[in-house]
Design an enzyme around this catalytic site. Structure first.
Site, PDB file in Angstrom:
ATOM      1  N   GLY A   1       0.770  -1.242   0.000  1.00 45.20           N
ATOM      2  CA  GLY A   1       0.000   0.000   0.000  1.00 45.20           C
ATOM      3  C   GLY A   1       0.797   1.287   0.000  1.00 45.20           C
ATOM      4  N   ASP A  55      -5.456   2.262  10.555  1.00 52.72           N
ATOM      5  CA  ASP A  55      -6.870   2.096  10.907  1.00 52.72           C
ATOM      6  C   ASP A  55      -6.938   1.729  12.386  1.00 52.72           C
ATOM      7  OD1 ASP A  55      -9.573   1.568  10.991  1.00 52.72           O
ATOM      8  OD2 ASP A  55      -9.508  -0.163   9.662  1.00 52.72           O
ATOM      9  N   ASP A  69      -5.673  -0.257  -1.937  1.00 51.69           N
ATOM     10  CA  ASP A  69      -6.412  -1.170  -2.815  1.00 51.69           C
ATOM     11  C   ASP A  69      -7.697  -1.677  -2.185  1.00 51.69           C
ATOM     12  OD1 ASP A  69      -5.052  -2.883  -0.833  1.00 51.69           O
ATOM     13  OD2 ASP A  69      -5.843  -4.517  -2.058  1.00 51.69           O
TER      14      ASP A  69
HETATM   15  P1  IMP Z   1      -4.665  -1.519  10.827  1.00 50.44           P
HETATM   16  O1  IMP Z   1      -3.784  -2.636  11.278  1.00 50.44           O
HETATM   17  O2  IMP Z   1      -6.101  -1.719  11.256  1.00 50.44           O
HETATM   18  O3  IMP Z   1      -4.162  -0.150  11.227  1.00 50.44           O
HETATM   19  O4  IMP Z   1      -4.764  -1.591   9.254  1.00 50.44           O
HETATM   20  C1  IMP Z   1      -3.800  -1.092   8.441  1.00 50.44           C
HETATM   21  C2  IMP Z   1      -3.830  -1.715   7.071  1.00 50.44           C
HETATM   22  O5  IMP Z   1      -5.155  -2.081   6.660  1.00 50.44           O
HETATM   23  C3  IMP Z   1      -3.355  -0.674   6.074  1.00 50.44           C
HETATM   24  O6  IMP Z   1      -1.970  -0.726   5.907  1.00 50.44           O
HETATM   25  C4  IMP Z   1      -4.130  -1.050   4.834  1.00 50.44           C
HETATM   26  O7  IMP Z   1      -3.391  -2.016   4.101  1.00 50.44           O
HETATM   27  C5  IMP Z   1      -5.402  -1.681   5.334  1.00 50.44           C
HETATM   28  N1  IMP Z   1      -6.522  -0.721   5.323  1.00 50.44           N
HETATM   29  C6  IMP Z   1      -7.154  -0.173   6.392  1.00 50.44           C
HETATM   30  N2  IMP Z   1      -8.146   0.655   6.011  1.00 50.44           N
HETATM   31  C7  IMP Z   1      -8.136   0.655   4.657  1.00 50.44           C
HETATM   32  C8  IMP Z   1      -8.913   1.352   3.651  1.00 50.44           C
HETATM   33  O8  IMP Z   1      -9.834   2.154   3.917  1.00 50.44           O
HETATM   34  N3  IMP Z   1      -8.597   1.081   2.363  1.00 50.44           N
HETATM   35  C9  IMP Z   1      -7.582   0.223   1.995  1.00 50.44           C
HETATM   36  N4  IMP Z   1      -6.831  -0.431   2.897  1.00 50.44           N
HETATM   37  C10 IMP Z   1      -7.102  -0.225   4.210  1.00 50.44           C
HETATM   38 MG    MG Z   2      -1.016  -1.663   4.189  1.00 53.24          MG
END
Ligand code: IMP
Ligand code: MG
Length: 174
Positions: A43, A102, A158
């Site tokens: 990403g 996120d 993506d």
């Molecule tokens: P976390 O571990 O919940 O912080 O998620 C982080 C990863 O989830 C990011 O590096 C993205 O690859 C994916 N991600 C979270 N939200 C989105 C979104 O709205 N669109 C695309 N990918 C997302």
């Molecule tokens: Mg990512």
């Protein structure tokens, strides 16, 4: 028929201006000396390519490939390393570059992994930050934009591997 293009939320011009500004902030805030920029694949690859060109310093570029287990749209926080750094980071100033934070679980995991390798410092940069309660305690040093509450695509992000090449940040229905 192909689906309608994702609705534009942040334009390519807004992204370009903000990324340049982030580069200047990072250069001012991080200790002087060479950096190791670490991009989280896949990403962050588009964001990283613009961000590193906005930081006028000596640096090396490294990549961490990660894959989250489970449902693609919900983070489990358990990540599998699919590609590791090619060089040690002991004694280096590290800038960890993510597309979006996120829950923050992915970033938390990666910070632990990198801290264990003895860098001189670690800073984190994310283009987007979803302000969810779980990630409130996590320190993201440089944030491009507060993310709207939607599933975002484009500029590297993506949905099932599609839309990474969109020049803007858009939202899709999930
Ligand atoms: P976390 O571990 O919940 O912080 O998620 C982080 C990863 O989830 C990011 O590096 C993205 O690859 C994916 N991600 C979270 N939200 C989105 C979104 O709205 N669109 C695309 N990918 C997302
Ligand atoms: Mg990512």
């Amino acid at each position: 028929m192909p689906a309608a293009p994702p609705k534009e939320l942040i334009s390519a011009a807004e992204i370009a201006a903000r990324v340049k500004e982030m580069g200047r902030q990072i250069d001012r805030k991080m200790a002087p000396g060479p950096l190791t920029a670490v991009g989280v694949l896949r990403g962050a690859f588009v964001f990283m390519s613009d961000l590193v060109r906005a930081i006028p310093r000596e640096m090396t570029c490294e990549f961490l490939g990660v894959r989250s287990y489970g449902d693609a749209t919900v983070s489990s926080g358990v990540v599998e390393i699919t590609h590791d750094l090619m060089a040690p980071i002991a004694g280096r100033h590290v800038l960890l570059i993510e597309d979006i934070v996120d829950t923050g679980l992915t970033l938390r995991y990666l910070l632990e992994l990198l801290h264990a390798r003895g860098p001189a410092s670690i800073h984190t940069a994310a283009l987007l930050h979803k302000k969810v309660p779980q990630s409130a305690a996590l320190k993201v040093d440089f944030v491009g934009f507060e993310a709207p509450n939607a599933f975002l695509v484009g500029y590297g992000l993506d949905a099932a591997q599609l839309y990474r090449n969109l020049p803007y940040i858009g939202a899709i229905e999930t």
